[in-house]
Design an enzyme around this catalytic site. Structure first.
Site, PDB file in Angstrom:
ATOM      1  N   SER A 111     -51.158 -98.165  16.894  1.00  0.00           N
ATOM      2  CA  SER A 111     -50.076 -99.099  16.680  1.00  0.00           C
ATOM      3  C   SER A 111     -49.909-100.177  17.321  1.00  0.00           C
ATOM      4  CB  SER A 111     -48.939 -98.069  18.070  1.00  0.00           C
ATOM      5  OG  SER A 111     -47.528 -98.077  17.512  1.00  0.00           O
TER       6      SER A 111
ATOM      7  N   HIS B 297     -45.892 -91.275  12.946  1.00  0.00           N
ATOM      8  CA  HIS B 297     -46.770 -92.411  14.283  1.00  0.00           C
ATOM      9  C   HIS B 297     -46.769 -91.523  14.755  1.00  0.00           C
ATOM     10  CE1 HIS B 297     -47.251 -96.317  15.485  1.00  0.00           C
ATOM     11  NE2 HIS B 297     -46.949 -96.026  16.470  1.00  0.00           N
TER      12      HIS B 297
ATOM     13  N   ASP C 282     -44.782 -93.069   8.390  1.00  0.00           N
ATOM     14  CA  ASP C 282     -44.280 -94.013   9.672  1.00  0.00           C
ATOM     15  C   ASP C 282     -42.848 -94.274   9.842  1.00  0.00           C
ATOM     16  OD1 ASP C 282     -44.260 -95.203  11.769  1.00  0.00           O
ATOM     17  OD2 ASP C 282     -46.877 -95.349  11.517  1.00  0.00           O
TER      18      ASP C 282
END
Length: 328
Positions: A144, A299, A272
């Protein structure tokens, strides 16, 4: 990555939330990290957690370095899952914590951000030097926020990146930060994810203000209800950006993928909830970049198995790609 989500976890939100809360992260007990505190060149510190397969640093074993996501740590579900994968391969493993994420408030009037490539470079160079010239390959994965920052480092380093790492991987990174910030600030995302992040980030920012009075407008920060406002008040000015829009534009990795000169995997699920599929590159801009775009996964989720399921599928796939790339 060929991935199909289990039937009992349909949709990007369930594939994001359930694995983080309930998914099994490895076959045994949580990893027993060894922590080192490193002084930074600007008089601050970071905490680095290690798992050393042979009980000592260095040797010919590969080292896998994981850069965590927003408000993550070595105890995040994906970090412990990668730890289990690395241990199973006999690799060394390290999780450097971005400033303020290791459990202690850092000292400097700064925190961390999605384009923190200078910090990434300093950490990787120190790990390389600490292991010595005869050490095995160093590979890095960013998740991320950490994935975007890692890609930004490879882009800034260019050809020099290969002197430090054999390959890198980015997992579920918001390569277009503006698109990601807007997505997380709408509807269900705003109610669940934005509130979750701000509940952690605001207290840290206020602690930073107590440490450095006058650093930002306290009342404006307390009133912030989305990441745009938080980044406008805190993240952007503390790290040299004009405002949130300037920060998102300059820190995003998407416009610079063509500058990468080291094997790089970029993995993003198309469902996501944080990263709109339309914001992702359609094709790899250079031969160094490999794009994986599974339809499902959420995610940083990618759950598999019967309830409660596990989160080992993604580390196995990404780790396997890194293992192959370091010999290629």
């Amino acid at each position: 990555m060929k991935y199909v989500a289990p039937y009992w976890l349909p949709g990007g939100n369930l594939q994001t939330i359930w694995p983080a809360l309930c998914g099994r992260r490895g076959p045994g007990a949580p990893p027993a990290y060894q922590r080192e505190r490193w002084d930074t060149p600007d008089g601050d510190f970071i905490d680095v957690d290690f798992l050393r397969a042979g009980g000592a640093a260095g040797g010919a074993r590969p080292l896998l370095v994981l850069f965590h996501g927003l408000e993550g740590s070595s105890r995040s579900h994906y970090a412990e899952a990668f730890a289990a994968w690395a241990a199973g391969r006999g690799w060394d493993y390290a999780v450097p914590h971005f400033r303020g994420c290791g459990g202690s408030l850092n000292l400097a009037p700064r925190a961390y951000h999605s384009g923190d490539f200078e910090e990434i470079g300093w950490v990787l160079e120190r790990l390389r030097a600490q292991r010595g010239p005869e050490a095995g390959p160093l590979l890095a994965v960013g998740v991320s926020l950490g994935g975007n920052a890692l890609l930004r480092w490879t882009q800034e380093a260019g050809e020099d990146a290969r002197r430090t790492v054999a390959a890198v991987a980015s997992v579920c990174a918001p390569l277009d930060l503006a698109a990601g910030a807007e997505a997380i600030s709408r509807g269900f995302n705003r109610y669940i994810y934005t509130r979750m992040f701000l509940s952690s980030m605001k207290p840290k920012a206020l602690a930073k203000l107590a440490q450095h009075p006058g650093l930002f407008d306290e009342q404006a920060l307390r009133a912030a209800r989305d990441l745009h406002a938080f980044d406008d008040i805190f993240t952007a000015p503390l790290h040299g950006f004009r405002d949130a829009r300037d920060y998102w534009a300059r820190a995003s990795a998407a416009p610079h993928l063509g500058r990468i000169r080291v094997p790089a995997l970029v993995l993003n699920a198309r469902n996501d909830p944080f990263v709109p599929a339309a914001s992702l590159p359609d094709a790899a801009p250079v031969p160094w970049v490999t794009l994986w775009r599974p339809a499902q996964g959420g995610h940083v989720g990618f759950p598999q198995g019967w309830p409660p399921g596990h989160v080992l599928a993604m580390p196995r796939a990404v780790g396997g790609w890194l293992a192959e790339s370091m010999h290629g």
